[in-house]
Design a protein around this motif. Sequence first.
Motif, PDB file in Angstrom:
ATOM      1  N   TYR A  74      -3.957  36.747 -40.253  1.00 33.30           N
ATOM      2  CA  TYR A  74      -5.254  36.616 -40.895  1.00 33.30           C
ATOM      3  C   TYR A  74      -4.941  36.500 -41.988  1.00 33.30           C
ATOM      4  O   TYR A  74      -5.394  36.097 -43.133  1.00 33.30           O
ATOM      5  CB  TYR A  74      -6.007  37.022 -40.089  1.00 33.30           C
ATOM      6  CG  TYR A  74      -7.335  36.688 -40.748  1.00 33.30           C
ATOM      7  CD1 TYR A  74      -7.832  35.713 -40.866  1.00 33.30           C
ATOM      8  CD2 TYR A  74      -7.676  37.576 -41.035  1.00 33.30           C
ATOM      9  CE1 TYR A  74      -9.509  35.364 -41.515  1.00 33.30           C
ATOM     10  CE2 TYR A  74      -8.830  37.850 -42.274  1.00 33.30           C
ATOM     11  CZ  TYR A  74     -10.016  36.921 -42.435  1.00 33.30           C
ATOM     12  OH  TYR A  74     -11.052  36.005 -42.775  1.00 33.30           O
ATOM     13  N   TYR A  75      -4.633  38.026 -42.555  1.00 33.08           N
ATOM     14  CA  TYR A  75      -4.483  37.811 -44.071  1.00 33.08           C
ATOM     15  C   TYR A  75      -4.002  37.209 -44.520  1.00 33.08           C
ATOM     16  O   TYR A  75      -4.171  37.837 -46.099  1.00 33.08           O
ATOM     17  CB  TYR A  75      -4.575  39.540 -44.365  1.00 33.08           C
ATOM     18  CG  TYR A  75      -6.399  41.080 -43.778  1.00 33.08           C
ATOM     19  CD1 TYR A  75      -6.963  40.798 -45.032  1.00 33.08           C
ATOM     20  CD2 TYR A  75      -7.186  41.321 -42.534  1.00 33.08           C
ATOM     21  CE1 TYR A  75      -8.204  40.775 -45.330  1.00 33.08           C
ATOM     22  CE2 TYR A  75      -7.914  41.318 -42.542  1.00 33.08           C
ATOM     23  CZ  TYR A  75      -8.685  41.989 -43.323  1.00 33.08           C
ATOM     24  OH  TYR A  75     -10.007  42.263 -43.668  1.00 33.08           O
ATOM     25  N   ALA A  76      -3.142  37.343 -44.574  1.00 30.71           N
ATOM     26  CA  ALA A  76      -2.021  36.607 -45.214  1.00 30.71           C
ATOM     27  C   ALA A  76      -1.786  35.215 -45.128  1.00 30.71           C
ATOM     28  O   ALA A  76      -1.980  34.375 -46.262  1.00 30.71           O
ATOM     29  CB  ALA A  76      -0.315  36.432 -44.438  1.00 30.71           C
ATOM     30  N   ASN A  77      -2.958  34.251 -44.546  1.00 34.65           N
ATOM     31  CA  ASN A  77      -3.126  33.140 -44.273  1.00 34.65           C
ATOM     32  C   ASN A  77      -4.614  32.821 -45.141  1.00 34.65           C
ATOM     33  O   ASN A  77      -4.707  32.295 -46.026  1.00 34.65           O
ATOM     34  CB  ASN A  77      -3.464  32.867 -42.783  1.00 34.65           C
ATOM     35  CG  ASN A  77      -3.656  31.199 -42.859  1.00 34.65           C
ATOM     36  OD1 ASN A  77      -2.974  29.759 -43.489  1.00 34.65           O
ATOM     37  ND2 ASN A  77      -4.925  30.674 -42.417  1.00 34.65           N
ATOM     38  N   GLY A  80      -4.356  36.073 -48.798  1.00 32.39           N
ATOM     39  CA  GLY A  80      -3.343  35.676 -49.507  1.00 32.39           C
ATOM     40  C   GLY A  80      -1.771  36.344 -49.522  1.00 32.39           C
ATOM     41  O   GLY A  80      -1.443  36.939 -51.223  1.00 32.39           O
ATOM     42  N   LEU A  81      -2.429  37.594 -48.811  1.00 29.09           N
ATOM     43  CA  LEU A  81      -1.729  39.389 -49.094  1.00 29.09           C
ATOM     44  C   LEU A  81      -0.500  38.914 -48.462  1.00 29.09           C
ATOM     45  O   LEU A  81       0.084  37.768 -47.780  1.00 29.09           O
ATOM     46  CB  LEU A  81      -2.902  40.485 -48.014  1.00 29.09           C
ATOM     47  CG  LEU A  81      -2.133  41.570 -47.582  1.00 29.09           C
ATOM     48  CD1 LEU A  81      -2.115  42.331 -49.319  1.00 29.09           C
ATOM     49  CD2 LEU A  81      -2.849  42.608 -46.943  1.00 29.09           C
ATOM     50  N   GLU A  82       0.694  39.320 -48.782  1.00 29.84           N
ATOM     51  CA  GLU A  82       1.902  39.468 -48.125  1.00 29.84           C
ATOM     52  C   GLU A  82       2.178  40.603 -46.926  1.00 29.84           C
ATOM     53  O   GLU A  82       1.523  41.758 -47.528  1.00 29.84           O
ATOM     54  CB  GLU A  82       2.865  39.892 -49.326  1.00 29.84           C
ATOM     55  CG  GLU A  82       2.975  38.181 -50.002  1.00 29.84           C
ATOM     56  CD  GLU A  82       4.191  38.682 -51.200  1.00 29.84           C
ATOM     57  OE1 GLU A  82       4.629  40.170 -50.752  1.00 29.84           O
ATOM     58  OE2 GLU A  82       4.953  37.692 -51.837  1.00 29.84           O
ATOM     59  N   VAL A  83       2.219  40.513 -45.999  1.00 30.25           N
ATOM     60  CA  VAL A  83       2.165  40.986 -44.751  1.00 30.25           C
ATOM     61  C   VAL A  83       4.275  40.738 -44.337  1.00 30.25           C
ATOM     62  O   VAL A  83       4.445  39.871 -43.653  1.00 30.25           O
ATOM     63  CB  VAL A  83       1.306  40.526 -43.232  1.00 30.25           C
ATOM     64  CG1 VAL A  83       1.374  41.699 -42.343  1.00 30.25           C
ATOM     65  CG2 VAL A  83       0.138  40.677 -43.948  1.00 30.25           C
ATOM     66  N   ILE A  84       4.483  41.587 -44.080  1.00 28.49           N
ATOM     67  CA  ILE A  84       5.512  42.104 -43.083  1.00 28.49           C
ATOM     68  C   ILE A  84       5.640  43.340 -42.164  1.00 28.49           C
ATOM     69  O   ILE A  84       4.954  44.131 -42.329  1.00 28.49           O
ATOM     70  CB  ILE A  84       6.820  42.815 -44.559  1.00 28.49           C
ATOM     71  CG1 ILE A  84       6.995  42.034 -45.077  1.00 28.49           C
ATOM     72  CG2 ILE A  84       8.290  42.757 -43.651  1.00 28.49           C
ATOM     73  CD1 ILE A  84       8.047  41.804 -46.172  1.00 28.49           C
ATOM     74  N   CYS A  85       5.562  42.646 -40.856  1.00 31.66           N
ATOM     75  CA  CYS A  85       5.911  43.506 -39.555  1.00 31.66           C
ATOM     76  C   CYS A  85       6.833  43.925 -39.036  1.00 31.66           C
ATOM     77  O   CYS A  85       7.593  42.831 -38.777  1.00 31.66           O
ATOM     78  CB  CYS A  85       4.671  42.730 -38.589  1.00 31.66           C
ATOM     79  SG  CYS A  85       3.358  42.465 -39.360  1.00 31.66           S
ATOM     80  N   VAL A  86       7.097  45.047 -39.418  1.00 35.52           N
ATOM     81  CA  VAL A  86       9.001  45.596 -38.718  1.00 35.52           C
ATOM     82  C   VAL A  86       7.816  45.697 -37.236  1.00 35.52           C
ATOM     83  O   VAL A  86       7.799  46.967 -37.159  1.00 35.52           O
ATOM     84  CB  VAL A  86       9.547  46.767 -39.996  1.00 35.52           C
ATOM     85  CG1 VAL A  86      10.748  46.938 -38.759  1.00 35.52           C
ATOM     86  CG2 VAL A  86       9.392  46.047 -40.668  1.00 35.52           C
ATOM     87  N   ARG A  87       9.103  45.201 -36.540  1.00 28.46           N
ATOM     88  CA  ARG A  87       9.115  45.396 -35.053  1.00 28.46           C
ATOM     89  C   ARG A  87      10.231  46.553 -34.797  1.00 28.46           C
ATOM     90  O   ARG A  87      10.970  46.149 -34.252  1.00 28.46           O
ATOM     91  CB  ARG A  87       9.078  44.403 -33.822  1.00 28.46           C
ATOM     92  CG  ARG A  87       7.901  43.271 -33.977  1.00 28.46           C
ATOM     93  CD  ARG A  87       8.453  42.716 -33.252  1.00 28.46           C
ATOM     94  NE  ARG A  87       7.116  42.102 -32.878  1.00 28.46           N
ATOM     95  CZ  ARG A  87       6.432  40.330 -32.186  1.00 28.46           C
ATOM     96  NH1 ARG A  87       7.708  39.912 -31.915  1.00 28.46           N
ATOM     97  NH2 ARG A  87       5.481  39.649 -32.366  1.00 28.46           N
ATOM     98  N   ASN A 130       3.564  33.948 -46.863  1.00 25.08           N
ATOM     99  CA  ASN A 130       3.588  35.639 -46.671  1.00 25.08           C
ATOM    100  C   ASN A 130       3.561  36.389 -45.913  1.00 25.08           C
ATOM    101  O   ASN A 130       2.835  37.081 -45.537  1.00 25.08           O
ATOM    102  CB  ASN A 130       1.924  35.082 -47.539  1.00 25.08           C
ATOM    103  CG  ASN A 130       1.457  35.229 -48.457  1.00 25.08           C
ATOM    104  OD1 ASN A 130       2.045  34.980 -49.984  1.00 25.08           O
ATOM    105  ND2 ASN A 130       0.553  34.801 -49.427  1.00 25.08           N
ATOM    106  N   TYR A 131       3.947  35.746 -44.996  1.00 26.44           N
ATOM    107  CA  TYR A 131       4.164  36.904 -43.444  1.00 26.44           C
ATOM    108  C   TYR A 131       5.666  36.586 -42.971  1.00 26.44           C
ATOM    109  O   TYR A 131       6.281  35.453 -42.805  1.00 26.44           O
ATOM    110  CB  TYR A 131       2.989  36.290 -42.605  1.00 26.44           C
ATOM    111  CG  TYR A 131       3.046  36.879 -40.945  1.00 26.44           C
ATOM    112  CD1 TYR A 131       2.172  38.042 -41.531  1.00 26.44           C
ATOM    113  CD2 TYR A 131       3.332  36.325 -40.238  1.00 26.44           C
ATOM    114  CE1 TYR A 131       1.972  38.509 -40.229  1.00 26.44           C
ATOM    115  CE2 TYR A 131       3.677  37.012 -38.479  1.00 26.44           C
ATOM    116  CZ  TYR A 131       2.710  37.946 -39.085  1.00 26.44           C
ATOM    117  OH  TYR A 131       2.361  38.793 -37.584  1.00 26.44           O
ATOM    118  N   SER A 132       5.779  38.274 -42.553  1.00 28.95           N
ATOM    119  CA  SER A 132       7.368  37.712 -41.419  1.00 28.95           C
ATOM    120  C   SER A 132       6.507  39.066 -40.756  1.00 28.95           C
ATOM    121  O   SER A 132       6.521  39.911 -40.642  1.00 28.95           O
ATOM    122  CB  SER A 132       8.115  38.011 -43.058  1.00 28.95           C
ATOM    123  OG  SER A 132       9.477  37.956 -42.321  1.00 28.95           O
TER     124      SER A 132
END
Length: 160
Positions: A74-77, A80-87, A130-132
């Motif tokens: 949501y925040y990336a879309n 415009g915040l770039e968000v990387i979620c590392v599982r 902006n999201y991964s």
Amino acid sequence: YRTDYFDSENSLMSFNIYRAAVEAAVPRVIMASSVHADKFVDRASSNLLNPYSLPLPDSPYGAGKCTMESLGRYYANSKGLEVICVRFGGVNSKNVPPDAPYSERQVWLSHRDCANLISRCIDADEIPNNYSIIYGVSRNRDRMHDYTNPLGWEPQDGAL
């Protein structure tokens, strides 16, 4: 951590991190998710888990990680915040693949691979859309997770 427990404060914490990053004009956040966001033990399929497929959490803890990832999307879309979620898989103090249970061996993440992954997350020029989501597991034989990612990170170690 307890996988049988949903901690609503973690969801609130994630929301606060994203909101504070936007308010402070921080360009990118790296969030600690977990392989528990998608059930990998006793799977019916031998296909590698894709981080962008609809997840099936293996526990309330995993469901909480899915909430964190969704907030990040949501925040990336919208902001415009770039968000990387590392599982993240399993990192241990001995830095060796565990012998048992087998599922922990499949998700082992070496110290070197972990450090290299985080370095890539920090140093990446841009994040597509902006999201991964990235599975943080080493190159383990019989792994269940597809660690392909837009940052070019490749694990070097692995449990044989």
